[in-house]
Design an enzyme around this catalytic site. Sequence first.
Site, PDB file in Angstrom:
ATOM      1  N   ASN A 187     -14.725  -0.997 -19.887  1.00 39.81           N
ATOM      2  CA  ASN A 187     -15.982  -0.511 -19.300  1.00 39.81           C
ATOM      3  C   ASN A 187     -17.144  -0.949 -20.190  1.00 39.81           C
ATOM      4  O   ASN A 187     -17.339  -0.402 -21.271  1.00 39.81           O
ATOM      5  CB  ASN A 187     -15.914   1.018 -19.189  1.00 39.81           C
ATOM      6  CG  ASN A 187     -17.236   1.636 -18.752  1.00 39.81           C
ATOM      7  OD1 ASN A 187     -18.266   0.958 -18.643  1.00 39.81           O
ATOM      8  ND2 ASN A 187     -17.226   2.938 -18.507  1.00 39.81           N
ATOM      9  N   CYS A 239     -24.797   2.719 -17.016  1.00 37.84           N
ATOM     10  CA  CYS A 239     -23.902   1.909 -16.192  1.00 37.84           C
ATOM     11  C   CYS A 239     -24.506   1.593 -14.821  1.00 37.84           C
ATOM     12  O   CYS A 239     -23.946   0.811 -14.061  1.00 37.84           O
ATOM     13  CB  CYS A 239     -22.559   2.602 -16.038  1.00 37.84           C
ATOM     14  SG  CYS A 239     -21.877   3.106 -17.609  1.00 37.84           S
ATOM     15  N   HIS A 241     -19.249  -0.209 -10.331  1.00 37.44           N
ATOM     16  CA  HIS A 241     -19.200  -0.221 -11.794  1.00 37.44           C
ATOM     17  C   HIS A 241     -17.750  -0.106 -12.249  1.00 37.44           C
ATOM     18  O   HIS A 241     -16.995   0.733 -11.749  1.00 37.44           O
ATOM     19  CB  HIS A 241     -20.036   0.948 -12.330  1.00 37.44           C
ATOM     20  CG  HIS A 241     -19.794   1.221 -13.764  1.00 37.44           C
ATOM     21  ND1 HIS A 241     -19.827   0.228 -14.722  1.00 37.44           N
ATOM     22  CD2 HIS A 241     -19.485   2.372 -14.421  1.00 37.44           C
ATOM     23  CE1 HIS A 241     -19.557   0.767 -15.900  1.00 37.44           C
ATOM     24  NE2 HIS A 241     -19.342   2.047 -15.744  1.00 37.44           N
TER      25      HIS A 241
HETATM   26  C1  LIG Z   1     -11.413   9.751 -19.520  1.00 39.56           C
HETATM   27  C2  LIG Z   1     -10.294  10.029 -18.539  1.00 39.56           C
HETATM   28  C3  LIG Z   1      -9.472   8.769 -18.319  1.00 39.56           C
HETATM   29  C4  LIG Z   1      -9.396  11.094 -19.131  1.00 39.56           C
HETATM   30  O1  LIG Z   1      -8.381  11.412 -18.209  1.00 39.56           O
HETATM   31  P1  LIG Z   1      -8.097  12.945 -17.878  1.00 39.56           P
HETATM   32  O2  LIG Z   1      -6.967  12.960 -16.946  1.00 39.56           O
HETATM   33  O3  LIG Z   1      -9.382  13.575 -17.441  1.00 39.56           O
HETATM   34  O4  LIG Z   1      -7.673  13.455 -19.312  1.00 39.56           O
HETATM   35  P2  LIG Z   1      -7.818  14.914 -19.914  1.00 39.56           P
HETATM   36  O5  LIG Z   1      -8.935  14.897 -20.878  1.00 39.56           O
HETATM   37  O6  LIG Z   1      -7.838  15.955 -18.841  1.00 39.56           O
HETATM   38  O7  LIG Z   1      -6.469  15.033 -20.651  1.00 39.56           O
HETATM   39  C5  LIG Z   1      -5.232  15.080 -19.935  1.00 39.56           C
HETATM   40  C6  LIG Z   1      -4.114  15.045 -20.929  1.00 39.56           C
HETATM   41  O8  LIG Z   1      -4.070  13.756 -21.575  1.00 39.56           O
HETATM   42  C7  LIG Z   1      -4.169  13.920 -22.979  1.00 39.56           C
HETATM   43  N1  LIG Z   1      -4.971  12.839 -23.492  1.00 39.56           N
HETATM   44  C8  LIG Z   1      -6.331  12.750 -23.607  1.00 39.56           C
HETATM   45  N2  LIG Z   1      -6.669  11.574 -24.124  1.00 39.56           N
HETATM   46  C9  LIG Z   1      -5.531  10.891 -24.308  1.00 39.56           C
HETATM   47  C10 LIG Z   1      -5.246   9.609 -24.797  1.00 39.56           C
HETATM   48  N3  LIG Z   1      -6.204   8.762 -25.200  1.00 39.56           N
HETATM   49  N4  LIG Z   1      -3.957   9.219 -24.852  1.00 39.56           N
HETATM   50  C11 LIG Z   1      -2.965  10.031 -24.450  1.00 39.56           C
HETATM   51  N5  LIG Z   1      -3.184  11.261 -23.982  1.00 39.56           N
HETATM   52  C12 LIG Z   1      -4.454  11.687 -23.916  1.00 39.56           C
HETATM   53  C13 LIG Z   1      -4.844  15.254 -23.192  1.00 39.56           C
HETATM   54  O9  LIG Z   1      -4.531  15.789 -24.450  1.00 39.56           O
HETATM   55  C14 LIG Z   1      -4.269  16.073 -22.064  1.00 39.56           C
HETATM   56  O10 LIG Z   1      -2.967  16.481 -22.424  1.00 39.56           O
HETATM   57  P3  LIG Z   1      -2.383  17.911 -21.934  1.00 39.56           P
HETATM   58  O11 LIG Z   1      -2.338  17.810 -20.435  1.00 39.56           O
HETATM   59  O12 LIG Z   1      -1.037  17.960 -22.572  1.00 39.56           O
HETATM   60  O13 LIG Z   1      -3.344  18.941 -22.408  1.00 39.56           O
HETATM   61  C15 LIG Z   1     -10.844  10.564 -17.181  1.00 39.56           C
HETATM   62  O14 LIG Z   1     -11.445  11.828 -17.348  1.00 39.56           O
HETATM   63  C16 LIG Z   1     -11.830   9.645 -16.590  1.00 39.56           C
HETATM   64  O15 LIG Z   1     -11.490   8.561 -16.150  1.00 39.56           O
HETATM   65  N6  LIG Z   1     -13.097  10.050 -16.517  1.00 39.56           N
HETATM   66  C17 LIG Z   1     -14.172   9.215 -16.023  1.00 39.56           C
HETATM   67  C18 LIG Z   1     -14.647   8.461 -17.169  1.00 39.56           C
HETATM   68  C19 LIG Z   1     -15.367   7.227 -16.824  1.00 39.56           C
HETATM   69  O16 LIG Z   1     -14.823   6.323 -16.261  1.00 39.56           O
HETATM   70  N7  LIG Z   1     -16.611   7.209 -17.222  1.00 39.56           N
HETATM   71  C20 LIG Z   1     -17.427   6.099 -17.098  1.00 39.56           C
HETATM   72  C21 LIG Z   1     -18.571   6.443 -16.254  1.00 39.56           C
HETATM   73  S1  LIG Z   1     -19.885   5.488 -16.765  1.00 39.56           S
END
Ligand SMILES: CC(C)(COP(=O)(O)OP(=O)(O)OC[C@H]1O[C@@H](n2cnc3c(N)ncnc32)[C@H](O)[C@@H]1OP(=O)(O)O)[C@@H](O)C(=O)NCCC(=O)NCCS
Length: 331
Positions: free
Chosen positions: A287, A122, A256
């Site tokens: 993304n 990215c 990004h």
């Molecule tokens: C990917 C991302 C959106 C996930 O969000 P998060 O808040 O970290 O999510 P988590 O993995 O901690 O999960 C939080 C909760 O949501 C749930 N969950 C995970 N994926 C889910 C989905 N697709 N839909 C609904 N719920 C979901 C999990 O089970 C968890 O539930 P719980 O609290 O009951 O255990 C976040 O980590 C993020 O934006 N990361 C950066 C990623 C990015 O942009 N990368 C690109 C860089 S190049």
Amino acid sequence: MTTLNASEGARFARILSLGAAVPSRVVDNAEMCTYIDSSDEWIQQRTGIVERRWVGEGEDAESLAMDAATTALERAGLMASDIDVVIVSTVSQFVQTPGLAPILAAKLGTDGAAAFDISAACAGFSYGLAQAESLVRSGAARHALVIGVETLSKVTDLTDRSTAFLFADGAGAAVVGPSDTNGFGPVVWGSDGHQADVIYMTQTLQEVAESGTPSWLHMKGQPVFRWATGFISEAAKRCLTAAGLTPDQLDVFAPHQANNRITDSMLRHLKLPETVKVARTVKHYGNNSAASIPMALDAMLASGEAKSGDTALIIGFGAGLVYAGQVIVLP
Ligand SMILES: CC(C)(COP(=O)(O)OP(=O)(O)OC[C@H]1O[C@@H](n2cnc3c(N)ncnc32)[C@H](O)[C@@H]1OP(=O)(O)O)[C@@H](O)C(=O)NCCC(=O)NCCS
């Protein structure tokens, strides 16, 4: 001792033009939720993504890259034969060799331009721009074509609810050439290979051959989120300082397009005034890695939100982990 001639380039370089190709297939969150256990509300709240673009019938990385590059060339008023080097950034090309760049250089009709692919995920567009600027200023090239292109939909595991809703396809291109005025602040870039395991392909090519199953792009969301909102926000600040700008002198911020929450966090850190226009194309494009920044800039110019001559802070960050950012003057 024999003295060799050294190349001599332009004093300054700038982006002469941009182009983009938006894939035709719209995959909204309702469709995404037929693949993974999720909801439109959760996806929007966590990422800001409403829909993403995937390649449709007859489209692939090559066709998207050709469209974006052809538009950029037209807008620069240049022929393909004016291009001396083609730099393609992609992490979703399906063969390791030959690179996509020489194929595009030939299809575009360059006169056998130098051509190579880079793998900087990215951050790839900013990496490509940094190289293009250096090549033009060193005299190794007069005009460089930088293309960021991805078909991440082809490496997205639709059973993985932690990543499937993020990834998308697209292409963006920039022509970089000589200029009387400076169009690039110093690049701020680096890597942290200690975190190579937070965004990665799940199998090597050898393992794919042996297992007969595909390799997927996998990501541990939380470490990426922490790195992006902490270290990368600070790197974005360094881009401004390196360019000699204060926040009130900036017109556009186009990080990004990973996630709106990351963008919001960076905005708080940078303390940018409300007059700065902020890229939010992740909402409709998803993304798409190396393509996200040029596509965002192209969309902002097309809508009139940004204009020619504006200063824009761009910063890419992703698998490696790698990052690169610079302040640029928009074409
Ligand atoms: C990917 C991302 C959106 C996930 O969000 P998060 O808040 O970290 O999510 P988590 O993995 O901690 O999960 C939080 C909760 O949501 C749930 N969950 C995970 N994926 C889910 C989905 N697709 N839909 C609904 N719920 C979901 C999990 O089970 C968890 O539930 P719980 O609290 O009951 O255990 C976040 O980590 C993020 O934006 N990361 C950066 C990623 C990015 O942009 N990368 C690109 C860089 S190049």
